[in-house]
Design a protein around this motif. Sequence first.
Motif, PDB file in Angstrom:
ATOM      1  N   TYR A 166       0.835  -1.203   0.000  1.00 36.68           N
ATOM      2  CA  TYR A 166       0.000   0.000   0.000  1.00 36.68           C
ATOM      3  C   TYR A 166       0.875   1.261   0.000  1.00 36.68           C
ATOM      4  N   LEU A 167       1.844   1.302   0.919  1.00 36.28           N
ATOM      5  CA  LEU A 167       2.722   2.470   1.012  1.00 36.28           C
ATOM      6  C   LEU A 167       3.592   2.614  -0.232  1.00 36.28           C
ATOM      7  N   ASN A 168       4.072   1.505  -0.731  1.00 37.14           N
ATOM      8  CA  ASN A 168       4.938   1.546  -1.907  1.00 37.14           C
ATOM      9  C   ASN A 168       4.174   2.032  -3.137  1.00 37.14           C
ATOM     10  N   GLN A 169       2.930   1.624  -3.253  1.00 37.38           N
ATOM     11  CA  GLN A 169       2.114   2.093  -4.371  1.00 37.38           C
ATOM     12  C   GLN A 169       1.851   3.602  -4.262  1.00 37.38           C
ATOM     13  N   LYS A 170       1.601   4.067  -3.053  1.00 35.62           N
ATOM     14  CA  LYS A 170       1.300   5.494  -2.861  1.00 35.62           C
ATOM     15  C   LYS A 170       2.533   6.384  -2.978  1.00 35.62           C
ATOM     16  N   HIS A 171       3.688   5.886  -2.506  1.00 39.89           N
ATOM     17  CA  HIS A 171       4.867   6.747  -2.389  1.00 39.89           C
ATOM     18  C   HIS A 171       6.033   6.357  -3.306  1.00 39.89           C
ATOM     19  N   GLN A 172       5.882   5.255  -4.064  1.00 44.20           N
ATOM     20  CA  GLN A 172       6.960   4.826  -4.967  1.00 44.20           C
ATOM     21  C   GLN A 172       8.297   4.740  -4.219  1.00 44.20           C
ATOM     22  N   LEU A 173       8.326   3.977  -3.134  1.00 47.47           N
ATOM     23  CA  LEU A 173       9.497   3.911  -2.262  1.00 47.47           C
ATOM     24  C   LEU A 173      10.609   3.026  -2.814  1.00 47.47           C
ATOM     25  N   PHE A 174      10.253   1.820  -3.241  1.00 48.66           N
ATOM     26  CA  PHE A 174      11.248   0.850  -3.696  1.00 48.66           C
ATOM     27  C   PHE A 174      10.745   0.135  -4.940  1.00 48.66           C
ATOM     28  N   ALA A 175      11.642  -0.043  -5.904  1.00 44.76           N
ATOM     29  CA  ALA A 175      11.320  -0.868  -7.071  1.00 44.76           C
ATOM     30  C   ALA A 175      11.456  -2.327  -6.649  1.00 44.76           C
ATOM     31  N   MET A 176      10.441  -3.123  -6.958  1.00 39.93           N
ATOM     32  CA  MET A 176      10.442  -4.538  -6.579  1.00 39.93           C
ATOM     33  C   MET A 176      10.234  -5.378  -7.830  1.00 39.93           C
ATOM     34  N   ASP A 177      11.056  -6.430  -7.978  1.00 39.58           N
ATOM     35  CA  ASP A 177      10.832  -7.377  -9.067  1.00 39.58           C
ATOM     36  C   ASP A 177      10.407  -8.719  -8.454  1.00 39.58           C
ATOM     37  N   TRP A 178      10.177  -9.723  -9.305  1.00 43.91           N
ATOM     38  CA  TRP A 178       9.687 -11.005  -8.793  1.00 43.91           C
ATOM     39  C   TRP A 178      10.709 -11.703  -7.905  1.00 43.91           C
ATOM     40  N   GLU A 179      11.990 -11.516  -8.192  1.00 47.20           N
ATOM     41  CA  GLU A 179      13.020 -12.092  -7.326  1.00 47.20           C
ATOM     42  C   GLU A 179      12.924 -11.483  -5.927  1.00 47.20           C
ATOM     43  N   ASP A 180      12.741 -10.165  -5.875  1.00 52.10           N
ATOM     44  CA  ASP A 180      12.574  -9.495  -4.575  1.00 52.10           C
ATOM     45  C   ASP A 180      11.345 -10.029  -3.847  1.00 52.10           C
ATOM     46  N   GLU A 181      10.252 -10.192  -4.585  1.00 49.42           N
ATOM     47  CA  GLU A 181       9.026 -10.711  -3.962  1.00 49.42           C
ATOM     48  C   GLU A 181       9.250 -12.107  -3.385  1.00 49.42           C
ATOM     49  N   ASN A 182       9.975 -12.963  -4.114  1.00 47.36           N
ATOM     50  CA  ASN A 182      10.286 -14.296  -3.592  1.00 47.36           C
ATOM     51  C   ASN A 182      11.148 -14.214  -2.334  1.00 47.36           C
ATOM     52  N   LEU A 183      12.118 -13.311  -2.336  1.00 39.42           N
ATOM     53  CA  LEU A 183      12.971 -13.150  -1.157  1.00 39.42           C
ATOM     54  C   LEU A 183      12.160 -12.674   0.050  1.00 39.42           C
ATOM     55  N   ILE A 184      11.218 -11.766  -0.173  1.00 39.36           N
ATOM     56  CA  ILE A 184      10.362 -11.306   0.919  1.00 39.36           C
ATOM     57  C   ILE A 184       9.515 -12.459   1.443  1.00 39.36           C
ATOM     58  N   THR A 185       9.002 -13.293   0.543  1.00 41.82           N
ATOM     59  CA  THR A 185       8.232 -14.460   0.978  1.00 41.82           C
ATOM     60  C   THR A 185       9.090 -15.365   1.847  1.00 41.82           C
ATOM     61  N   ALA A 186      10.342 -15.589   1.454  1.00 44.32           N
ATOM     62  CA  ALA A 186      11.247 -16.426   2.242  1.00 44.32           C
ATOM     63  C   ALA A 186      11.524 -15.807   3.610  1.00 44.32           C
ATOM     64  N   ILE A 187      11.820 -14.517   3.624  1.00 40.64           N
ATOM     65  CA  ILE A 187      12.121 -13.838   4.897  1.00 40.64           C
ATOM     66  C   ILE A 187      10.893 -13.836   5.798  1.00 40.64           C
ATOM     67  N   ASP A 188       9.718 -13.594   5.224  1.00 43.12           N
ATOM     68  CA  ASP A 188       8.486 -13.661   6.026  1.00 43.12           C
ATOM     69  C   ASP A 188       8.267 -15.079   6.558  1.00 43.12           C
ATOM     70  N   GLY A 189       8.673 -16.092   5.790  1.00 34.64           N
ATOM     71  CA  GLY A 189       8.596 -17.470   6.276  1.00 34.64           C
ATOM     72  C   GLY A 189       9.465 -17.681   7.506  1.00 34.64           C
ATOM     73  N   MET A 190      10.666 -17.090   7.498  1.00 30.96           N
ATOM     74  CA  MET A 190      11.534 -17.166   8.688  1.00 30.96           C
ATOM     75  C   MET A 190      10.897 -16.429   9.853  1.00 30.96           C
ATOM     76  N   LEU A 191      10.339 -15.263   9.570  1.00 28.53           N
ATOM     77  CA  LEU A 191       9.689 -14.500  10.633  1.00 28.53           C
ATOM     78  C   LEU A 191       8.535 -15.277  11.245  1.00 28.53           C
ATOM     79  N   ASP A 192       7.705 -15.882  10.409  1.00 32.67           N
ATOM     80  CA  ASP A 192       6.589 -16.683  10.919  1.00 32.67           C
ATOM     81  C   ASP A 192       7.096 -17.813  11.806  1.00 32.67           C
ATOM     82  N   ALA A 193       8.124 -18.526  11.329  1.00 28.52           N
ATOM     83  CA  ALA A 193       8.677 -19.638  12.108  1.00 28.52           C
ATOM     84  C   ALA A 193       9.284 -19.132  13.418  1.00 28.52           C
ATOM     85  N   GLY A 194      10.002 -18.027  13.347  1.00 29.32           N
ATOM     86  CA  GLY A 194      10.614 -17.464  14.548  1.00 29.32           C
ATOM     87  C   GLY A 194       9.583 -16.994  15.563  1.00 29.32           C
ATOM     88  N   VAL A 195       8.531 -16.339  15.078  1.00 32.01           N
ATOM     89  CA  VAL A 195       7.472 -15.886  15.989  1.00 32.01           C
ATOM     90  C   VAL A 195       6.786 -17.085  16.631  1.00 32.01           C
TER      91      VAL A 195
END
Length: 194
Positions: free
Chosen positions: A70-99
């Motif tokens: 939402y913020l990125n769409q409104k403010h154009q903060l960071f360019a994201m490609d599909w590789e970045d999206e996959n990396l975020i999914t992986a990192i969020d997976g670690m966060l979920d497991a850690g939590v």
Amino acid sequence: MSYILIGSRPSPYVRKIRLVLESISYEFRELNIYEGVDGVELNKVNPINRIPVLLDENKTIWDSRQIFNYLNQKHQLFAMDWEDENLITAIDGMLDAGVDLALMRRSGMDIKEPYMYIQRQKDRIESILDYLSKSYLKSEKSHHWNFVSISLLSFIDWSIFRELTDYTHRPDFIEFLNRFKTKPIVEKTDPRLS
């Protein structure tokens, strides 16, 4: 435009958004969702009862990934490609497991026991760390302040703070953390300040 971010200081999910909001004005409403009435208050604005929550006038956005989008769409903060999206999914997976592990320990469970669910969470974290070590940390992108770096920093620092992950044999992650830890916004959002 006046954003309100609801969350707790120690949460790595909340920290990610606070780091994203580095140059954007917002009000931070800190909650302790595990004690007192704060959990009830959270449930009033977020039926999935998770933090962070972003309020923007008449909009309520749940979940750190959706808030970032939402913020990125409104403010154009960071360019994201599909590789970045996959990396975020992986990192969020670690966060979920850690939590999950942190909540089990907080609930009195011994997370050193070899229960299948506990081991699956630990294996998930280790597998993702292995992948990131061989891919992202070897890339030029890991030297720049971007949403993947923000997300990874939030996980590493939080997992050290919560004593969930041992980085003794992973100096590349400590080097990565040291690269950014003196940024004023990183110091300001340190989970140890809660």
